[in-house]
Design a protein around this motif. Sequence first.
Motif, PDB file in Angstrom:
ATOM      1  N   ILE A  90      -4.551   8.529   9.056  1.00  0.00           N
ATOM      2  CA  ILE A  90      -4.321   8.347   7.587  1.00  0.00           C
ATOM      3  C   ILE A  90      -3.204   7.654   7.228  1.00  0.00           C
ATOM      4  N   ALA A  91      -2.181   7.952   8.113  1.00  0.00           N
ATOM      5  CA  ALA A  91      -0.988   7.031   7.809  1.00  0.00           C
ATOM      6  C   ALA A  91      -1.014   5.774   7.876  1.00  0.00           C
ATOM      7  N   TYR A  92      -2.069   5.266   8.802  1.00  0.00           N
ATOM      8  CA  TYR A  92      -2.328   3.565   8.856  1.00  0.00           C
ATOM      9  C   TYR A  92      -2.952   3.477   7.622  1.00  0.00           C
ATOM     10  N   VAL A  93      -3.808   4.121   7.164  1.00  0.00           N
ATOM     11  CA  VAL A  93      -4.726   3.797   5.935  1.00  0.00           C
ATOM     12  C   VAL A  93      -3.669   3.728   4.680  1.00  0.00           C
ATOM     13  N   LEU A  94      -2.783   4.663   4.695  1.00  0.00           N
ATOM     14  CA  LEU A  94      -1.676   4.621   3.636  1.00  0.00           C
ATOM     15  C   LEU A  94      -0.755   3.323   3.578  1.00  0.00           C
ATOM     16  N   LEU A  95      -0.673   3.177   4.895  1.00  0.00           N
ATOM     17  CA  LEU A  95       0.205   1.667   4.950  1.00  0.00           C
ATOM     18  C   LEU A  95      -0.425   0.514   4.507  1.00  0.00           C
ATOM     19  N   ARG A  96      -1.808   0.488   4.764  1.00  0.00           N
ATOM     20  CA  ARG A  96      -2.715  -0.691   4.581  1.00  0.00           C
ATOM     21  C   ARG A  96      -2.765  -0.793   2.955  1.00  0.00           C
ATOM     22  N   LEU A  97      -3.176   0.553   2.459  1.00  0.00           N
ATOM     23  CA  LEU A  97      -3.004   0.677   0.803  1.00  0.00           C
ATOM     24  C   LEU A  97      -1.930   0.230   0.311  1.00  0.00           C
ATOM     25  N   THR A  98      -0.793   0.558   0.773  1.00  0.00           N
ATOM     26  CA  THR A  98       0.480   0.152   0.334  1.00  0.00           C
ATOM     27  C   THR A  98       0.684  -1.361   0.212  1.00  0.00           C
ATOM     28  N   ALA A  99       0.526  -1.900   1.571  1.00  0.00           N
ATOM     29  CA  ALA A  99       0.542  -3.334   1.672  1.00  0.00           C
ATOM     30  C   ALA A  99      -0.078  -4.055   0.463  1.00  0.00           C
ATOM     31  N   ALA A 100      -1.412  -3.728   0.241  1.00  0.00           N
ATOM     32  CA  ALA A 100      -2.330  -4.218  -0.875  1.00  0.00           C
ATOM     33  C   ALA A 100      -1.646  -3.919  -2.269  1.00  0.00           C
ATOM     34  N   ALA A 101      -1.036  -2.736  -2.481  1.00  0.00           N
ATOM     35  CA  ALA A 101      -0.322  -2.569  -3.845  1.00  0.00           C
ATOM     36  C   ALA A 101       0.710  -3.382  -3.932  1.00  0.00           C
ATOM     37  N   ALA A 102       1.584  -3.847  -2.686  1.00  0.00           N
ATOM     38  CA  ALA A 102       2.437  -4.826  -2.986  1.00  0.00           C
ATOM     39  C   ALA A 102       1.983  -6.237  -3.043  1.00  0.00           C
ATOM     40  N   ASP A 103       0.930  -6.200  -2.764  1.00  0.00           N
ATOM     41  CA  ASP A 103       0.212  -7.758  -3.156  1.00  0.00           C
ATOM     42  C   ASP A 103      -0.405  -7.724  -4.278  1.00  0.00           C
ATOM     43  N   GLY A 104      -0.470  -6.605  -5.279  1.00  0.00           N
ATOM     44  CA  GLY A 104      -0.648  -6.579  -6.666  1.00  0.00           C
ATOM     45  C   GLY A 104      -2.120  -5.827  -6.889  1.00  0.00           C
ATOM     46  N   SER A 105      -2.358  -5.059  -5.857  1.00  0.00           N
ATOM     47  CA  SER A 105      -3.747  -4.333  -6.029  1.00  0.00           C
ATOM     48  C   SER A 105      -3.621  -2.969  -6.894  1.00  0.00           C
ATOM     49  N   ARG A 106      -4.042  -2.927  -7.812  1.00  0.00           N
ATOM     50  CA  ARG A 106      -4.003  -1.757  -8.904  1.00  0.00           C
ATOM     51  C   ARG A 106      -4.588  -0.705  -8.098  1.00  0.00           C
ATOM     52  N   ARG A 107      -5.758  -0.972  -7.647  1.00  0.00           N
ATOM     53  CA  ARG A 107      -6.696   0.250  -7.107  1.00  0.00           C
ATOM     54  C   ARG A 107      -6.052   0.705  -5.780  1.00  0.00           C
ATOM     55  N   ALA A 108      -5.414  -0.076  -4.991  1.00  0.00           N
ATOM     56  CA  ALA A 108      -4.658   0.574  -3.936  1.00  0.00           C
ATOM     57  C   ALA A 108      -3.773   1.228  -4.350  1.00  0.00           C
ATOM     58  N   PHE A 109      -2.878   0.546  -5.429  1.00  0.00           N
ATOM     59  CA  PHE A 109      -1.674   1.442  -5.873  1.00  0.00           C
ATOM     60  C   PHE A 109      -2.112   3.084  -6.259  1.00  0.00           C
ATOM     61  N   GLU A 110      -3.320   3.002  -7.219  1.00  0.00           N
ATOM     62  CA  GLU A 110      -3.700   4.426  -7.509  1.00  0.00           C
ATOM     63  C   GLU A 110      -4.262   5.275  -6.623  1.00  0.00           C
ATOM     64  N   ARG A 111      -4.805   4.719  -5.536  1.00  0.00           N
ATOM     65  CA  ARG A 111      -5.345   5.219  -4.206  1.00  0.00           C
ATOM     66  C   ARG A 111      -4.100   5.830  -3.719  1.00  0.00           C
ATOM     67  N   VAL A 112      -3.149   5.296  -3.517  1.00  0.00           N
ATOM     68  CA  VAL A 112      -1.932   5.627  -2.671  1.00  0.00           C
ATOM     69  C   VAL A 112      -1.335   6.773  -3.557  1.00  0.00           C
ATOM     70  N   GLY A 113      -1.090   6.606  -4.806  1.00  0.00           N
ATOM     71  CA  GLY A 113      -0.601   7.881  -5.538  1.00  0.00           C
ATOM     72  C   GLY A 113      -1.578   8.824  -5.401  1.00  0.00           C
TER      73      GLY A 113
END
Length: 138
Positions: free
Chosen positions: A60-83
């Motif tokens: 799950i840590a790996y998945v969270l890292l990937r989502l955080t990277a996607a959020a940094a690239d501008g993905s609102r959906r990834a940001f919402e999932r991380v939150g």
Amino acid sequence: MTTKTNIRPEALRALASARVSITLYGALAGAALLAVIAVAATGHTVNTFMWVRAVLLPVIAYVLLRLTAAAADGSRRAFERVGTLAVIMPIAIVGVDLIPGVCPPWYAAAQALCVLPVIRVAFLTRGTALKAAFAKAG
């Protein structure tokens, strides 16, 4: 959808801090997995729940890292999932560990320690910089 060029520097700093916290969470979860392996190797009882949780949380840590990277690239959906995950995970992990007989106290304490950095991520994702960067349109 927000693009990276539209994310303010303070939002990128907050996401970088979240990435550091998630990396720490992954390291602690990995250490908990090593502890379960060591306990099992010394002949002590390790139940299926402990094995599954110990293997799953570093993944799950790996998945969270990937989502955080996607959020940094501008993905609102990834940001919402991380939150969302940053709020749900600590509650679920500690809550399940408190059920009598699920796991030994040392394991519950290790898991509680592991999720402390995730709690920081929950606060970061609700901070003003990230709220502004990922504000809903309209």
